[in-house]
Design a protein around this motif. Structure first.
Motif, mmCIF file in Angstrom:
data_model
loop_
_atom_site.group_PDB
_atom_site.id
_atom_site.type_symbol
_atom_site.label_atom_id
_atom_site.label_comp_id
_atom_site.label_asym_id
_atom_site.label_seq_id
_atom_site.Cartn_x
_atom_site.Cartn_y
_atom_site.Cartn_z
ATOM 1 N N LYS A 112 7.663 6.510 3.614
ATOM 2 C CA LYS A 112 8.796 5.594 3.671
ATOM 3 C C LYS A 112 9.868 5.906 2.640
ATOM 4 O O LYS A 112 10.768 5.108 2.417
ATOM 5 C CB LYS A 112 8.305 4.152 3.506
ATOM 6 N N GLU A 242 3.407 2.796 0.979
ATOM 7 C CA GLU A 242 4.149 1.732 0.295
ATOM 8 C C GLU A 242 5.568 2.183 -0.024
ATOM 9 O O GLU A 242 5.767 3.232 -0.642
ATOM 10 C CB GLU A 242 3.448 1.334 -1.010
ATOM 11 N N ARG A 243 6.536 1.393 0.372
ATOM 12 C CA ARG A 243 7.914 1.687 -0.005
ATOM 13 C C ARG A 243 8.123 1.377 -1.488
ATOM 14 O O ARG A 243 8.845 2.096 -2.187
ATOM 15 C CB ARG A 243 8.888 0.866 0.850
ATOM 16 N N ARG A 244 7.494 0.311 -1.971
ATOM 17 C CA ARG A 244 7.656 -0.094 -3.368
ATOM 18 C C ARG A 244 6.750 0.731 -4.276
ATOM 19 O O ARG A 244 5.547 0.850 -4.035
ATOM 20 C CB ARG A 244 7.349 -1.582 -3.519
#
Length: 268
Positions: A112, A242-244
């Motif tokens: 991502k 995970e984008r974060r």
């Protein structure tokens, strides 16, 4: 018999570190308890399953509830504290081998994109994250650092060494956080890297380009490669979904704690 997702010895260590629940002055549905939320987090970490597919029959609430708990506990420093507590327990038993440490990195594809991702030069420039890891002579993870995949390994030596938390035995004396020697491959072969080691009281054992045979390079450093393989057994880690960045860091630090707990069971 299969070991439970959240064994009692792990819960005993982590329960005192968890912050108290937030007050809910307006009432509403009571939140799931911390132990159930942690079981859901561990299930996603080990299985790699998407949060929204967390089985309801596990009694862990919805996946987003567990995700929020993971996020909040990361912000409170719970996962880093847990790793430090387990390292202290292992050190107090005399089972951290500080005589030799090994340092290496591993790249992880990121599906991502940003933040803390970069074009991976070993994967046709696709987005990726790099895990920098230092272990003791037995493969116990001492310090972990995450960077973009296009960061060169060499400048990350000092920050990874500095990621090792101070570890005390519970008795008199200064906490320890430095190994006696550090083994690293030719990617770290630079005068500045050796100076950084010596400034920290560490004897550098870094392979020299064009001098040392590649046949002998892995004699001491294979343990860190094995530990990277241990990290990849947690199916949420080999590919970053995970984008974060804080969520992926939380999973990585929790995995380091679980590997350290396995070392405690093995040696203590």
């Amino acid at each position: 018999m299969a070991r439970p997702l959240l064994p009692d010895d792990l819960w005993t260590e982590i329960a005192p570190l968890l912050p108290p629940p937030r007050p809910r002055p307006k009432g509403g549905r009571p939140p799931i308890n911390n132990r159930a939320a942690l079981i859901g987090i561990l299930f996603v970490l080990r299985s790699g399953l998407p949060w929204e597919m967390l089985p309801a029959e596990m009694g862990c609430g919805c996946g987003m509830s567990c995700w929020r708990r993971l996020r909040d506990w990361q912000a409170a420093g719970v996962w880093a504290q847990l790793h430090q507590v387990l390292l202290k327990r292992l050190h107090a038993a005399g089972e951290i081998d500080w005589s030799r440490a090994s340092l290496d990195s591993a790249s992880v594809p990121a599906k991502k994109g940003p933040p803390v991702t970069g074009p991976n030069p070993t994967d046709r420039g696709k987005p990726g994250t790099k895990r920098h890891l230092v272990t003791d002579a037995r493969g116990t993870p001492l310090g972990v650092r995450l960077t973009e995949a296009n960061r060169h390994d060499s400048p990350q030596m000092a920050p990874t060494l500095d990621a090792v938390p101070p570890v005390s035995t519970g008795r008199r004396g200064r906490p320890r956080r430095r190994p006696d020697k550090l083994h690293a491959d030719k990617a770290y072969d630079a005068k500045a890297r050796r100076q950084e080691c010596r400034a920290r009281g560490i004897v550098p054992r870094i392979a020299r380009k064009g001098i040392e045979s590649s046949e002998k390079l892995g004699r001491r450093r294979w343990v860190v490669e094995r530990t990277h393989a241990w990290f990849n057994r947690f199916r949420r880690l080999p590919i970053r979904y995970e984008r974060r960045a804080d969520i992926y860091e939380a999973f990585t630090t929790l995995a380091a704690s679980l590997i350290t707990l396995n070392q405690i069971r093995r040696f203590c």
